[in-house]
Design a protein around this motif. Sequence first.
Motif, short mmCIF file in Angstrom:
data_model
loop_
_atom_site.label_atom_id
_atom_site.label_comp_id
_atom_site.label_asym_id
_atom_site.label_seq_id
_atom_site.Cartn_x
_atom_site.Cartn_y
_atom_site.Cartn_z
N UNK A 1 42.32 56.37 -1.30
CA UNK A 1 42.22 56.21 -2.76
C UNK A 1 43.46 56.76 -3.46
N UNK A 2 43.92 57.94 -3.04
CA UNK A 2 45.09 58.54 -3.69
C UNK A 2 46.35 57.69 -3.48
N UNK A 3 46.50 57.16 -2.27
CA UNK A 3 47.67 56.31 -2.00
C UNK A 3 47.58 55.01 -2.78
N UNK A 4 46.39 54.46 -2.89
CA UNK A 4 46.17 53.23 -3.65
C UNK A 4 46.51 53.44 -5.12
N UNK B 1 53.13 51.67 0.65
CA UNK B 1 52.43 50.58 1.33
C UNK B 1 52.36 50.82 2.83
N UNK B 2 53.45 51.29 3.41
CA UNK B 2 53.46 51.57 4.85
C UNK B 2 52.51 52.70 5.20
N UNK B 3 52.48 53.73 4.35
CA UNK B 3 51.58 54.86 4.60
C UNK B 3 50.12 54.42 4.55
N UNK B 4 49.79 53.58 3.58
CA UNK B 4 48.42 53.08 3.47
C UNK B 4 48.08 52.16 4.64
N UNK C 1 49.73 47.27 11.04
CA UNK C 1 51.18 47.34 11.08
C UNK C 1 51.68 47.42 9.64
N UNK C 2 52.80 48.12 9.40
CA UNK C 2 53.31 48.24 8.03
C UNK C 2 53.46 46.88 7.35
N UNK C 3 52.96 46.77 6.13
CA UNK C 3 53.02 45.50 5.42
C UNK C 3 52.56 45.65 4.00
N UNK C 4 52.55 44.56 3.24
CA UNK C 4 52.14 44.60 1.83
C UNK C 4 50.65 44.92 1.68
N UNK C 5 50.31 45.52 0.56
CA UNK C 5 48.92 45.90 0.27
C UNK C 5 48.48 45.21 -1.02
N UNK C 6 47.39 44.49 -0.94
CA UNK C 6 46.82 43.88 -2.14
C UNK C 6 46.25 44.98 -3.02
N UNK C 7 46.48 44.90 -4.34
CA UNK C 7 46.01 45.95 -5.22
C UNK C 7 45.88 45.42 -6.65
N UNK C 8 45.15 46.19 -7.47
CA UNK C 8 44.96 45.82 -8.86
C UNK C 8 45.98 46.51 -9.75
N UNK C 9 45.56 46.75 -10.99
CA UNK C 9 46.44 47.37 -11.99
C UNK C 9 45.89 48.73 -12.39
#
Length: 469
Positions: A181-184, A250-253, A260-268
């Motif tokens: 949650x904190x990383x997000x 993104x990599x940490x999450x 594997x390190x990659x993009x993370x879908x997220x809101x605003x």
Amino acid sequence: MTYLYKRQVLAVLTTAAILASCVTKKYRQPTVNTDHLYRDTTLTDTTSMANMPVKQLFSDTVLTNLIQEGLNENLDLKTAVQRIAEAQATFGQSKAAFLPSLSAGANVTRAKTSAASLNFPPEFANSFNLKTTTYQLVLNTSWEADIWGKLSSAKRSALAGLLQSDAAKRAVQTQLIANIANTYYNLMALDQQLAITKQTLEIRIKDVETVKSLKEGAIVNGAAVVQSEANRYAAEVTIPDLNQSIREAENALSILLARAPGPIKRGSLNEQKTVADLKIGVPSQLLKNRPDVRQAEFAFRAAFESTNLARTYFYPQLTITGQGGASSLQLKNIFDNSIFYNFIGGLTQPIFSQGQNRARLRTAKAQQQEAYYAFQQSLLTAGQEVSNALYSYQNAVEKQGSRVKQLQALEKSVDYTKELLRYSSATNYTDVLTSEQSLLTAQLSSVNDRLQELQAIVNLYRALGGGWR
């Protein structure tokens, strides 16, 4: 005879229980004072947000899906589950110690005896078969009576170890939820700061053109043009750093999700909703809600039983062993009148190992005291984390109220100084530069204020022991 035998068995078991109670002690939860764990807070309401389900605390479905993925795939959590399996095996082994052991064996022995060792006259030496082959099937059994509570203490210690492993897994789970949650939230905050910086860069590019036009009209000099260009690049140079921070977050999450390190879908960040009323309950609830506090208590309980176990080494050990089987010089006749058996019951009293036993007991007592201090420390740390998270939340809310007024004032300041620069000699471009820099800093800080609020709620939820149910 049957009734008399039952009474004798009952008397033996009763005597064993009394003797065991004299040697080992019964575990009781250590007494700790929880009255003032939360600083500057006096509470009586036992309602705690620790009991809230994750989906009720977080309204963002993207976040809750990421949390569920983390609970399913995170490698640290899977490792904690395997430690529980190890502890279960150890506990099963301790229970099996109450049962008699049984082993079977089969062997063939080929032996030759010299004629000289038999001391026969030479003329009779060749009349005897000096080579023999013996076939043997054997069953061995052994059983130790738990008179002094040795096996019971070992079993209770193993059970405490199992419960400790389970609590450790729950502690990993609550920390995992908080980390995700904190990383997000941090990712969304970086997104918003990047958007603000890009918007500021666009404004400053236009400002450069405006200042150049003002110079052509002899309203400003060349220094103002250079300052406006420097101001533009000051905003532009921060964009790569923000992009790098986003990539690293993104990599940490991804690692938390075992991806594997990659993009993370997220809101605003602006779409996030917070819990209206934060209930923290009473401090004593940490004893049952905080997994790491429970883990520390179970560690103390295991150390307590290890001390009980160390005491039993000063007392005699009663063991009963038995052996039975068949033995014959011919394999085909091994079950024909070749059965043998024996049973042995014995007491073993340590005599010359008292120094070793005393050292074992002193070590166990010291480790028990260490475990007690660790339990106390875990409870104090839990109270500290709750107090810190609650204060951080209150500060974030307070700062946001003042920040809105600061932003309004700085936006007016930028507008006024730009207008003055056009139509009055009472100001210069340095005033514009100062007001623009202050506005950008305040805008970025407002994002941090909102991030602090969201992360404080997450940290408070974890500090209270939420997320493992």
